[in-house]
Design a protein around this motif. Structure first.
Motif, PDB file in Angstrom:
ATOM      1  N   ASN A  82       0.796  -1.306  -0.108  1.00 24.20           N
ATOM      2  CA  ASN A  82       0.171  -0.009  -0.053  1.00 24.20           C
ATOM      3  C   ASN A  82       0.832   1.372  -0.202  1.00 24.20           C
ATOM      4  O   ASN A  82       0.453   2.375   0.444  1.00 24.20           O
ATOM      5  CB  ASN A  82      -1.058   0.027   1.321  1.00 24.20           C
ATOM      6  CG  ASN A  82      -1.815  -1.026   1.157  1.00 24.20           C
ATOM      7  OD1 ASN A  82      -2.539  -1.292   0.122  1.00 24.20           O
ATOM      8  ND2 ASN A  82      -2.304  -1.650   2.231  1.00 24.20           N
ATOM      9  N   PHE A  83       1.996   1.184  -0.695  1.00 26.04           N
ATOM     10  CA  PHE A  83       2.731   2.218  -0.807  1.00 26.04           C
ATOM     11  C   PHE A  83       3.172   2.918   0.755  1.00 26.04           C
ATOM     12  O   PHE A  83       3.678   4.170   0.720  1.00 26.04           O
ATOM     13  CB  PHE A  83       2.177   3.643  -1.751  1.00 26.04           C
ATOM     14  CG  PHE A  83       2.131   2.967  -3.207  1.00 26.04           C
ATOM     15  CD1 PHE A  83       3.194   3.152  -4.030  1.00 26.04           C
ATOM     16  CD2 PHE A  83       1.196   2.238  -3.369  1.00 26.04           C
ATOM     17  CE1 PHE A  83       3.128   2.848  -5.442  1.00 26.04           C
ATOM     18  CE2 PHE A  83       0.791   1.868  -4.945  1.00 26.04           C
ATOM     19  CZ  PHE A  83       2.154   2.114  -5.584  1.00 26.04           C
ATOM     20  N   GLN A  84       3.325   2.040   1.658  1.00 21.03           N
ATOM     21  CA  GLN A  84       3.753   2.589   3.080  1.00 21.03           C
ATOM     22  C   GLN A  84       5.267   2.768   2.957  1.00 21.03           C
ATOM     23  O   GLN A  84       5.877   3.702   3.623  1.00 21.03           O
ATOM     24  CB  GLN A  84       3.410   1.548   3.958  1.00 21.03           C
ATOM     25  CG  GLN A  84       1.875   1.360   4.232  1.00 21.03           C
ATOM     26  CD  GLN A  84       1.464   2.560   4.882  1.00 21.03           C
ATOM     27  OE1 GLN A  84       1.746   3.497   5.601  1.00 21.03           O
ATOM     28  NE2 GLN A  84       0.205   2.982   3.982  1.00 21.03           N
ATOM     29  N   ASN A  85       5.901   2.028   2.129  1.00 20.39           N
ATOM     30  CA  ASN A  85       7.314   2.351   2.040  1.00 20.39           C
ATOM     31  C   ASN A  85       7.790   2.490   0.530  1.00 20.39           C
ATOM     32  O   ASN A  85       8.751   2.001  -0.222  1.00 20.39           O
ATOM     33  CB  ASN A  85       8.299   1.153   2.411  1.00 20.39           C
ATOM     34  CG  ASN A  85       7.981   0.655   3.924  1.00 20.39           C
ATOM     35  OD1 ASN A  85       8.616   1.280   4.669  1.00 20.39           O
ATOM     36  ND2 ASN A  85       7.128  -0.310   4.092  1.00 20.39           N
ATOM     37  N   ALA A  86       6.907   3.356  -0.246  1.00 22.48           N
ATOM     38  CA  ALA A  86       7.102   3.721  -1.489  1.00 22.48           C
ATOM     39  C   ALA A  86       8.589   4.340  -1.726  1.00 22.48           C
ATOM     40  O   ALA A  86       9.092   5.156  -0.995  1.00 22.48           O
ATOM     41  CB  ALA A  86       5.923   4.826  -1.891  1.00 22.48           C
ATOM     42  N   VAL A  87       9.126   3.982  -2.847  1.00 21.13           N
ATOM     43  CA  VAL A  87      10.476   4.625  -3.300  1.00 21.13           C
ATOM     44  C   VAL A  87      10.045   5.359  -4.664  1.00 21.13           C
ATOM     45  O   VAL A  87       9.473   5.111  -5.573  1.00 21.13           O
ATOM     46  CB  VAL A  87      11.621   3.708  -3.648  1.00 21.13           C
ATOM     47  CG1 VAL A  87      12.748   4.150  -4.090  1.00 21.13           C
ATOM     48  CG2 VAL A  87      11.612   2.572  -2.415  1.00 21.13           C
ATOM     49  N   SER A  88      10.567   6.699  -4.643  1.00 18.05           N
ATOM     50  CA  SER A  88      10.424   7.865  -5.667  1.00 18.05           C
ATOM     51  C   SER A  88      11.563   7.357  -6.709  1.00 18.05           C
ATOM     52  O   SER A  88      12.737   7.171  -6.809  1.00 18.05           O
ATOM     53  CB  SER A  88      10.555   9.148  -5.481  1.00 18.05           C
ATOM     54  OG  SER A  88      10.557   9.975  -6.494  1.00 18.05           O
ATOM     55  N   ILE A  89      11.002   7.157  -7.920  1.00 12.84           N
ATOM     56  CA  ILE A  89      11.618   6.876  -9.072  1.00 12.84           C
ATOM     57  C   ILE A  89      12.282   8.141  -9.633  1.00 12.84           C
ATOM     58  O   ILE A  89      13.351   8.193 -10.417  1.00 12.84           O
ATOM     59  CB  ILE A  89      11.200   5.887 -10.100  1.00 12.84           C
ATOM     60  CG1 ILE A  89      10.698   4.539  -9.931  1.00 12.84           C
ATOM     61  CG2 ILE A  89      11.926   5.923 -11.645  1.00 12.84           C
ATOM     62  CD1 ILE A  89       9.741   3.764 -10.959  1.00 12.84           C
ATOM     63  N   GLY A  90      11.506   9.233  -9.649  1.00  9.26           N
ATOM     64  CA  GLY A  90      11.930  10.477 -10.126  1.00  9.26           C
ATOM     65  C   GLY A  90      10.797  11.246 -10.146  1.00  9.26           C
ATOM     66  O   GLY A  90       9.463  10.956 -10.084  1.00  9.26           O
ATOM     67  N   SER A  91      10.853  12.735 -10.356  1.00 15.25           N
ATOM     68  CA  SER A  91       9.819  13.938 -10.162  1.00 15.25           C
ATOM     69  C   SER A  91      10.319  14.589 -11.602  1.00 15.25           C
ATOM     70  O   SER A  91      11.351  14.998 -11.898  1.00 15.25           O
ATOM     71  CB  SER A  91       9.741  14.814  -9.038  1.00 15.25           C
ATOM     72  OG  SER A  91       9.422  13.707  -8.045  1.00 15.25           O
ATOM     73  N   VAL A  92       9.119  15.364 -11.914  1.00 14.43           N
ATOM     74  CA  VAL A  92       9.276  16.266 -13.225  1.00 14.43           C
ATOM     75  C   VAL A  92       8.086  17.389 -13.018  1.00 14.43           C
ATOM     76  O   VAL A  92       7.059  17.184 -12.082  1.00 14.43           O
ATOM     77  CB  VAL A  92       8.809  15.729 -14.442  1.00 14.43           C
ATOM     78  CG1 VAL A  92      10.413  15.037 -15.000  1.00 14.43           C
ATOM     79  CG2 VAL A  92       7.699  14.823 -14.713  1.00 14.43           C
ATOM     80  N   ASN A  93       8.537  18.640 -13.439  1.00 13.40           N
ATOM     81  CA  ASN A  93       7.436  19.618 -13.279  1.00 13.40           C
ATOM     82  C   ASN A  93       6.467  19.952 -14.669  1.00 13.40           C
ATOM     83  O   ASN A  93       7.468  20.071 -15.514  1.00 13.40           O
ATOM     84  CB  ASN A  93       7.861  20.931 -12.669  1.00 13.40           C
ATOM     85  CG  ASN A  93       8.616  20.820 -11.337  1.00 13.40           C
ATOM     86  OD1 ASN A  93       7.994  20.192 -10.462  1.00 13.40           O
ATOM     87  ND2 ASN A  93       9.634  21.551 -10.944  1.00 13.40           N
ATOM     88  N   SER A  94       5.420  19.877 -14.366  1.00 17.55           N
ATOM     89  CA  SER A  94       4.486  20.282 -15.698  1.00 17.55           C
ATOM     90  C   SER A  94       4.859  19.618 -17.024  1.00 17.55           C
ATOM     91  O   SER A  94       4.958  20.182 -17.954  1.00 17.55           O
ATOM     92  CB  SER A  94       4.771  21.782 -16.050  1.00 17.55           C
ATOM     93  OG  SER A  94       4.102  22.638 -14.920  1.00 17.55           O
TER      94      SER A  94
END
Length: 352
Positions: A82-94
């Motif tokens: 349930n994404f309690q220990n989710a890991v971010s692959i990456g982020s982008v804006n707009s």
């Protein structure tokens, strides 16, 4: 009188336009989430020969009712977590896509396994989602999750670490033995340090340093569990001993807990059998009789903090209510060893 009526009409008209403008700039309380475009149910095996190839994640834009600069973050976690220990692959804006190297995704998948060093290239059931937020304080909206079974290729993981210099090691920020790791490479560090001395005066306690040169270090100015850059020394009130330490650099918080360890379970007759710490090997050990049942390792004779190995991988995971114990295959006399060094906590169970 006519002039006054015109003025009142103009004021009302301005107010009407203002209201309409406010309505148009109000963020929706029921935004439309993004839709991640992945094929559900895929089984994917990553290849080392494609380590530098790009994997692209696409999604439809979220709609908050007004034009906003949105930050999209692609996350992955083990299936059922349930994404309690989710890991971010990456982020982008707009933007509505994110491209990352295959090697990055591969290392994240290895970090989600219980013990990739012992079980290389094991299929990992995972779930992906993308979140959208318009500020750091806004509540993000999430896409529906998409599941995949992915098999990473094995490489020895270099886990992120943080140094723990203090009075006990002469405040040596470059001591590679006095570190704790982020096993999931997610900014959360967890490990154990033996403080044979807490120290006295202004040299007492310990701190966290991101490098051997003290360029980026963290302390606790108020002793409240918060972390501040270049903050004051952290001085445990519970004296010297073997400590469980956590440092969350996402929330800038930390904890410490003085611990002793025991073997506990039906295999030990329902009693805690104390283990002894060996400062040379930096392990806990005990020789005892066990029945053909189960046990866990627990701190301070309490179920608040304990470890087990329900998958039988040789790697320990922190337990919770309902966690199955470690199985003893046959009754007998055993030497049991508990090892909290490294990013992956391990144990051994050897029949004498």
């Amino acid at each position: 009188m006519k002039k006054l009526s015109i003025i009142i009409f103009l004021i009302a008209l301005v107010g009407l336009f203002s209201c309409k403008k406010d309505e148009k700039t109000q963020v929706s309380s029921n935004p439309v989430p993004p839709v991640l475009k992945l094929t559900a149910g895929d089984t994917v095996a990553l290849k080392k020969s494609y380590a530098d190839s790009m994997i692209t994640y696409n999604w439809t834009p979220a709609n908050f009712g007004v034009q906003l600069v949105l930050t999209y973050t692609v996350q992955v976690d083990k299936k059922g977590d349930n994404f309690q220990n989710a890991v971010s692959i990456g982020s982008v804006n707009s933007a509505t896509s994110l491209s990352v190297k295959t090697s990055l995704v591969n290392n994240i998948l290895l970090g989600l396994e219980f013990n990739p060093d012992l079980n290389p290239s094991t299929p990992v059931p995972v779930e992906f989602r993308v979140q959208a937020a318009y500020s750091s304080s806004s509540t993000p909206v999430s896409s529906t999750t998409i599941g995949k079974v992915m098999t990473p290729y094995y490489v020895k993981i270099v886990y992120p670490l943080i140094f723990v210099p203090g009075a006990y090691n002469g405040w040596n920020a470059g001591d590679s033995l006095t570190v704790i790791y982020s096993a999931k490479s997610n900014g959360i560090y967890d490990g154990y340090i033996f403080f044979d001395s807490i120290g006295t005066g202004t040299s007492a306690g310990y701190k966290y340093s991101m490098d051997p040169q003290w360029n980026t270090n963290y302390g606790d100015n108020g002793g409240t569990g918060s972390l501040e850059k270049n903050g004051n020394n952290i001085v445990p009130s519970t004296g010297p001993g073997y400590y469980h330490l956590t440092a969350n650099l996402n929330t800038l918080t930390h904890t410490y807990l003085l611990t002793t360890w025991s073997v506990y379970g039906t295999a030990s007759g329902g009693t805690d059998v104390a283990m002894t710490y060996n400062s040379t090997t930096r392990t806990w050990g005990v020789t005892l009789n066990l029945s053909a049942a189960t046990f866990v390792f627990r701190a301070n004779q309490s179920n608040t903090l304990f470890y087990s190995d329900p998958a039988g991988t040789g790697a320990l995971t922190q337990g919770a209510n309902g966690t199955a114990g470690i199985t003893v295959p046959a009754a007998g006399n055993y030497t049991v060893t508990l090892n909290f060094t490294g990013a992956i906590f391990r144990y051994s169970l050897v029949k004498n």
